[in-house]
Scaffold this motif. Structure first.
Motif, PDB file in Angstrom:
ATOM      1  N   HIS A 169      20.203  23.391  -4.758  1.00 48.43           N
ATOM      2  CA  HIS A 169      19.317  24.371  -5.333  1.00 48.43           C
ATOM      3  C   HIS A 169      18.155  24.581  -4.771  1.00 48.43           C
ATOM      4  CE1 HIS A 169      22.878  23.408  -8.404  1.00 48.43           C
ATOM      5  NE2 HIS A 169      22.503  24.801  -8.420  1.00 48.43           N
TER       6      HIS A 169
ATOM      7  N   GLU B  51      19.139  34.915  -7.874  1.00 51.63           N
ATOM      8  CA  GLU B  51      17.836  34.227  -8.189  1.00 51.63           C
ATOM      9  C   GLU B  51      16.829  35.491  -8.413  1.00 51.63           C
ATOM     10  OE1 GLU B  51      16.950  30.245  -6.530  1.00 51.63           O
ATOM     11  OE2 GLU B  51      17.922  31.293  -4.937  1.00 51.63           O
TER      12      GLU B  51
ATOM     13  N   TRP C 207      25.909  33.946  -4.833  1.00 53.93           N
ATOM     14  CA  TRP C 207      25.527  32.784  -4.370  1.00 53.93           C
ATOM     15  C   TRP C 207      26.562  31.780  -5.225  1.00 53.93           C
ATOM     16  CZ3 TRP C 207      23.487  28.132  -6.214  1.00 53.93           C
ATOM     17  CH2 TRP C 207      23.226  26.944  -5.279  1.00 53.93           C
TER      18      TRP C 207
HETATM   19  C1  LIG Z   1      18.231  25.336  -0.546  1.00 50.35           C
HETATM   20  C2  LIG Z   1      18.584  26.546  -1.272  1.00 50.35           C
HETATM   21  N1  LIG Z   1      19.806  27.168  -1.106  1.00 50.35           N
HETATM   22  C3  LIG Z   1      20.285  28.215  -1.694  1.00 50.35           C
HETATM   23  C4  LIG Z   1      19.776  28.738  -2.686  1.00 50.35           C
HETATM   24  C5  LIG Z   1      20.217  29.707  -3.574  1.00 50.35           C
HETATM   25  N2  LIG Z   1      20.432  29.651  -4.968  1.00 50.35           N
HETATM   26  C6  LIG Z   1      20.065  28.561  -5.636  1.00 50.35           C
HETATM   27  S1  LIG Z   1      20.427  28.558  -7.322  1.00 50.35           S
HETATM   28  C7  LIG Z   1      21.025  30.256  -7.056  1.00 50.35           C
HETATM   29  C8  LIG Z   1      21.380  30.832  -8.233  1.00 50.35           C
HETATM   30  C9  LIG Z   1      22.057  30.142  -9.512  1.00 50.35           C
HETATM   31  O1  LIG Z   1      22.424  29.019  -9.298  1.00 50.35           O
HETATM   32  P1  LIG Z   1      23.328  28.090 -10.497  1.00 50.35           P
HETATM   33  O2  LIG Z   1      24.369  29.404 -10.949  1.00 50.35           O
HETATM   34  O3  LIG Z   1      23.791  26.956  -9.877  1.00 50.35           O
HETATM   35  O4  LIG Z   1      22.389  28.072 -11.785  1.00 50.35           O
HETATM   36  C10 LIG Z   1      20.981  30.472  -5.690  1.00 50.35           C
HETATM   37  C11 LIG Z   1      21.075  31.951  -5.416  1.00 50.35           C
HETATM   38  C12 LIG Z   1      18.140  28.093  -2.921  1.00 50.35           C
HETATM   39  N3  LIG Z   1      17.423  28.560  -3.997  1.00 50.35           N
HETATM   40  N4  LIG Z   1      17.834  27.080  -2.259  1.00 50.35           N
END
Ligand SMILES: Cc1ncc(C[n+]2csc(CCOP(=O)(O)O)c2C)c(N)n1
Ligand SMILES: Nc1ncnc2c1ncn2[C@@H]1O[C@H](COP(=O)(O)OP(=O)(O)OP(=O)(O)O)[C@@H](O)[C@H]1O
Ligand SMILES: [Mg+2]
Length: 347
Positions: free
Chosen positions: A57, A287, A340
């Motif tokens: 994340h 995000e 994502w």
């Molecule tokens: C190193 C890195 N790789 C990828 C991302 C992209 N990303 C992370 S969390 C998220 C949305 C919701 O997640 P969840 O559904 O798990 O709450 C997204 C689009 C980032 N911020 N940093």
């Protein structure tokens, strides 16, 4: 730099939490016993949890720890606003490896507490553990709403208008910029690395990625205008994915217009620079932490009066499917959940 072992677990917890005070009436007792004690009287209690793993994340190469703390809190608050509620308490579970110092944890806590201050939330507890590999944060947020105010994903009805707050795709492009600079930096030898990356003209995109805000203001404006959304969700994985969640939960279809997608000027310029389709960034970027919601068709005039909210389409019968109408009514493109996915990202 102070090693965590110098303080020990209890010393560390005391150090991180000794100045924390509660603000909400519903917080009967916060940090300091086996449980926090809350009292929501006659209101509904809303509970949400989000986990943030280093390397999945967030990447600490370009994420300041204070920003990480702020963002971790805000993404949880965003889920409470998406139910039309008010966040009140936050629980913070954290696991750290030996490469983190007490000062590193202070930075994370300064971000967490700044977010709590700004959004009126009490940090009421958590758990602290060692980790072999990296940093993991798991936050739980508790909030409240009047029973009749709670808005679910499943309430959208045929002919409802689909609305979105703010603009989309900026955080995704912020991430692409940071990843690009990281690659450039990694390819250089030590003497060359003193040069700082130049992000001028892209500040807004970086801010959207590193320091997102939850749309408390939108929920309040809708309430003040007497608009009660029929369904709502926050946009964490991308507009397409979230709209499909609403349609599936509500057993409906939808049409949204590509030309109605809200885009910031910097987002459009940067997408071009990366040779990306800006609509794809807006639909699947993720995000954004904007709110996606539906309102009855009769609220059209009221919605037009709300700043920073745009109607992007309408809800249909389930049989009509879920689609994007291309620019100039060109063609219908089926919506796909291309957003994502943490599970995919870990492969
Ligand atoms: C190193 C890195 N790789 C990828 C991302 C992209 N990303 C992370 S969390 C998220 C949305 C919701 O997640 P969840 O559904 O798990 O709450 C997204 C689009 C980032 N911020 N940093
Ligand atoms: N491991 C799990 N065990 C039980 N329920 C889960 C688990 N993971 C997710 N859920 C539940 O599944 C539903 C959807 O969760 P999801 O994480 O997709 O939504 P969200 O929290 O809005 O998304 P985001 O994590 O992007 O904020 C929620 O009710 C959530 O509590
Ligand atoms: Mg959500």
């Amino acid at each position: 730099m102070t090693a965590i072992s110098e303080l020990g677990e209890f010393g560390l917890i005391r150090h991180l939490t000794e100045n924390i005070k509660s603000k909400n009436d519903s917080t009967t007792f916060g940090i300091g016993d086996d449980c926090a004690v809350l009292d929501y009287c006659d209101r509904r209690t809303l509970v949400t949890s989000d986990m943030l793993m280093e390397g999945i994340h967030f990447d600490l190469v370009y994420t300041p720890l204070k920003h990480l703390g702020y963002k971790a809190a805000v993404v949880n608050f965003s889920d409470i606003y998406a139910m039309n509620g008010t966040p009140r308490q936050l629980i913070v579970n954290i696991a750290v490896s030996r490469r983190f110092s007490v000062e590193n944890l202070d930075d994370i806590y300064s971000g967490l507490l700044l977010a709590c201050e700004r959004y009126g939330v009490d940090l009421v507890g958590g758990d602290t553990s060692a980790s072999v590999t990296g940093l993991a944060l798991s936050l739980t947020c508790i909030g409240d709403a009047k029973a009749e105010d709670v808005v679910y994903r499943h309430g959208a009805k045929e002919t409802d208008l689909i609305c979105v707050s703010g603009n989309l795709g900026a955080a995704y492009l912020g991430l692409q910029l940071l990843e690009r600079e990281k690659k450039v930096f990694e390819g250089k030898n030590i003497d060359e690395t003193s040069a700082q990356p130049d992000f001028s003209g892209h500040e807004y995109l970086l801010e959207r990625f590193l320091k997102p805000e939850a749309r408390k203001d939108i929920v309040e404006r809708l309430r003040d205008a007497g608009i009660r959304p029929t369904s709502m969700i926050d946009i964490s994985d991308g507009l397409s994915s979230e709209l499909l969640h609403i349609c599936k939960a509500s057993q409906t279809g939808c049409r949204i217009y590509e030309e109605r997608l809200p885009l910031d000027y910097q987002t459009a310029l940067c997408a071009e620079e990366f040779n990306m389709n800006v609509s794809t960034c807006a639909l699947n970027g993720g995000e954004d932490y904007e709110l996606l919601f539906t309102v009855p068709l009769t609220d059209h005039d009221k919605i037009a009066q709300i700043d920073d909210v745009r109607e992007i389409g309408y809800i249909t019968k389930a049989e009509l499917g879920t689609a994007l109408i291309g620019r100039g009514d060109a063609e219908e493109i089926p919506l796909r959940a291309q957003g994502w996915d943490a599970a995919e990202s870990g492969k």
